[in-house]
Design a protein around this motif. Structure first.
Motif, PDB file in Angstrom:
ATOM      1  N   UNK A 232       0.338  -0.265   2.627  1.00 16.52           N
ATOM      2  CA  UNK A 232      -0.620  -0.978   3.476  1.00 16.52           C
ATOM      3  C   UNK A 232      -0.794  -2.379   2.902  1.00 16.52           C
ATOM      4  N   UNK A 233      -0.669  -3.388   3.752  1.00 15.56           N
ATOM      5  CA  UNK A 233      -0.859  -4.751   3.272  1.00 15.56           C
ATOM      6  C   UNK A 233      -2.323  -4.990   2.893  1.00 15.56           C
ATOM      7  N   UNK A 234      -2.516  -5.644   1.755  1.00 20.37           N
ATOM      8  CA  UNK A 234      -3.858  -6.008   1.305  1.00 20.37           C
ATOM      9  C   UNK A 234      -4.120  -7.491   1.513  1.00 20.37           C
ATOM     10  N   UNK A 235      -3.107  -8.301   1.230  1.00 21.63           N
ATOM     11  CA  UNK A 235      -3.230  -9.752   1.372  1.00 21.63           C
ATOM     12  C   UNK A 235      -1.995 -10.273   2.088  1.00 21.63           C
ATOM     13  N   UNK A 236      -2.220 -11.137   3.044  1.00 21.38           N
ATOM     14  CA  UNK A 236      -1.112 -11.779   3.752  1.00 21.38           C
ATOM     15  C   UNK A 236      -1.466 -13.257   3.909  1.00 21.38           C
ATOM     16  N   UNK A 237      -0.872 -14.110   3.091  1.00 20.84           N
ATOM     17  CA  UNK A 237      -1.110 -15.551   3.180  1.00 20.84           C
ATOM     18  C   UNK A 237       0.242 -16.249   3.172  1.00 20.84           C
ATOM     19  N   UNK A 238       0.821 -16.423   4.349  1.00 21.28           N
ATOM     20  CA  UNK A 238       2.128 -17.077   4.428  1.00 21.28           C
ATOM     21  C   UNK A 238       1.986 -18.546   4.036  1.00 21.28           C
ATOM     22  N   UNK A 239       2.921 -19.099   3.271  1.00 22.57           N
ATOM     23  CA  UNK A 239       4.079 -18.423   2.669  1.00 22.57           C
ATOM     24  C   UNK A 239       3.877 -18.139   1.183  1.00 22.57           C
ATOM     25  N   UNK A 240       2.612 -18.028   0.744  1.00 16.27           N
ATOM     26  CA  UNK A 240       2.353 -18.006  -0.706  1.00 16.27           C
ATOM     27  C   UNK A 240       2.117 -16.634  -1.322  1.00 16.27           C
ATOM     28  N   UNK A 241       1.415 -15.776  -0.593  1.00 16.85           N
ATOM     29  CA  UNK A 241       0.949 -14.530  -1.219  1.00 16.85           C
ATOM     30  C   UNK A 241       1.162 -13.341  -0.291  1.00 16.85           C
ATOM     31  N   UNK A 242       1.612 -12.252  -0.897  1.00 12.76           N
ATOM     32  CA  UNK A 242       1.771 -10.999  -0.168  1.00 12.76           C
ATOM     33  C   UNK A 242       1.382  -9.878  -1.146  1.00 12.76           C
ATOM     34  N   UNK A 243       0.475  -9.009  -0.718  1.00 18.00           N
ATOM     35  CA  UNK A 243       0.099  -7.892  -1.588  1.00 18.00           C
ATOM     36  C   UNK A 243       0.014  -6.632  -0.750  1.00 18.00           C
ATOM     37  N   UNK A 244       0.435  -5.519  -1.341  1.00 27.46           N
ATOM     38  CA  UNK A 244       0.354  -4.249  -0.622  1.00 27.46           C
ATOM     39  C   UNK A 244       0.030  -3.116  -1.591  1.00 27.46           C
ATOM     40  N   UNK A 245      -0.551  -2.069  -1.037  1.00 25.75           N
ATOM     41  CA  UNK A 245      -0.817  -0.868  -1.821  1.00 25.75           C
ATOM     42  C   UNK A 245       0.185   0.201  -1.402  1.00 25.75           C
ATOM     43  N   UNK A 246       0.890   0.766  -2.372  1.00 23.86           N
ATOM     44  CA  UNK A 246       1.910   1.777  -2.080  1.00 23.86           C
ATOM     45  C   UNK A 246       1.286   3.159  -2.104  1.00 23.86           C
ATOM     46  N   UNK A 247       1.225   3.783  -0.947  1.00 20.55           N
ATOM     47  CA  UNK A 247       0.654   5.139  -0.899  1.00 20.55           C
ATOM     48  C   UNK A 247       1.579   6.148  -1.569  1.00 20.55           C
TER      49      UNK A 247
END
Lengths: 154, 122
Positions: A79-94
């Motif tokens: 599930x994506x936690x942070x989406x800030x194109x084009x600098x940051x991408x964060x997700x939680x892996x279930x």
């Protein structure tokens, strides 16, 4: 070391310079047509049709990794936690319980510093019964302490 | 992000990573790899006060990377190799996965940017 710096260093740090601007690298990480080219590790594939990217905080990020030799599959469910194109991408892996945060920093010459921080690492890897047949060497210890030291400087 | 990194339970791998993030604590582990040592043994090479070293040892102990005898007078510190091996295995596995992934990404980016001159520094 301050507590905040320690927090930042907790988890695995990994970085690499990529020869493309952040916008393109970000697209590669968020578009199935790009992800299929690199998401699976060596000897495996990630079919485009099995990749789901709902690019918003709370959106799903799912892939299927197929072992080329055996056909065995491994589903990743995040599930994506942070989406800030084009600098940051964060997700939680279930599927692993881990959190992955990736930053793309523009470098001169149209390059990108790719930095990954992986946290919430599952505790079971600490248990000896999960590492059968592994022998400790101090060289190995020294190597990975170096990796950690590199990461901690960021 | 910060909130996700809080609440690391003692003995967790996150706690181990946090403990390993400090150069003094890594040096302490390297010394303990040669054998058990007391707080004063460990303080000597660092020109640090005993309380300062004790603080580092508490972090290492909470992470599960070292253990200390409860009842002996000088409470020698002992390196928990199994915990370190767990950290090392995990790091190597995940570095390999990301190495392979980014090798492929490198190649993909080169193909996408076909016109861009190939670099020979890999």
């Amino acid at each position: 070391m301050t507590p905040s710096a320690e927090d930042a260093a907790a988890g695995l740090q990994y970085s690499r310079v990529l020869d493309a601007p952040p916008e393109l690298v970000f697209d590669c990480f968020t578009q199935p047509g790009h992800l299929t080219h690199f998401w699976a590790p060596k000897g495996a594939s990630a079919p485009t049709t099995e990749i789901l990217v709902d690019l918003r905080p709370g959106g799903r990020f799912e892939t299927l990794i197929v072992n080329d030799a055996t056909g065995a599959t491994y589903a990743t469910r995040s599930v994506f936690l942070e989406v800030h194109a084009p600098d940051i991408l964060a997700w939680h892996e279930e599927h692993t319980g881990m959190t992955v945060r990736v930053t793309f920093t523009a470098l001169p010459g149209g390059r990108t510093l790719f930095s990954l921080h992986q946290s919430d690492i599952p505790d079971q890897v600490l248990r000896p019964e999960n590492r059968a047949g592994f022998a400790t060497t101090l060289d190995k210890l020294s190597n990975y302490l170096h990796h950690l030291a590199d990461g901690a400087k960021q | 992000m910060e909130s996700m990194l809080k609440n690391r339970p003692p003995g967790s791998l996150d706690a181990a990573f946090a403990a390993l993030a400090d150069p003094t604590r890594r040096a302490i582990l390297t010394i303990l790899a040669d054998g058990d040592a007391t707080v004063s043994d460990l303080a000597a090479p660092f020109a640090m006060s005993l309380p300062a070293v004790s603080k580092h040892l508490k972090v290492l102990e909470a992470s599960g990377l070292i253990s200390r005898t409860r009842n002996a007078q000088f409470r020698p510190c002992h390196l928990e190799r199994a915990a370190l091996d767990g950290v090392g295995d995990w790091i190597e596995d995940h570095r390999r996965v990301w190495d392979e992934r980014l090798d492929k990404l490198d190649q993909h980016l080169a193909e996408l940017q076909g016109g861009k001159e190939e670099r020979d520094d890999s």
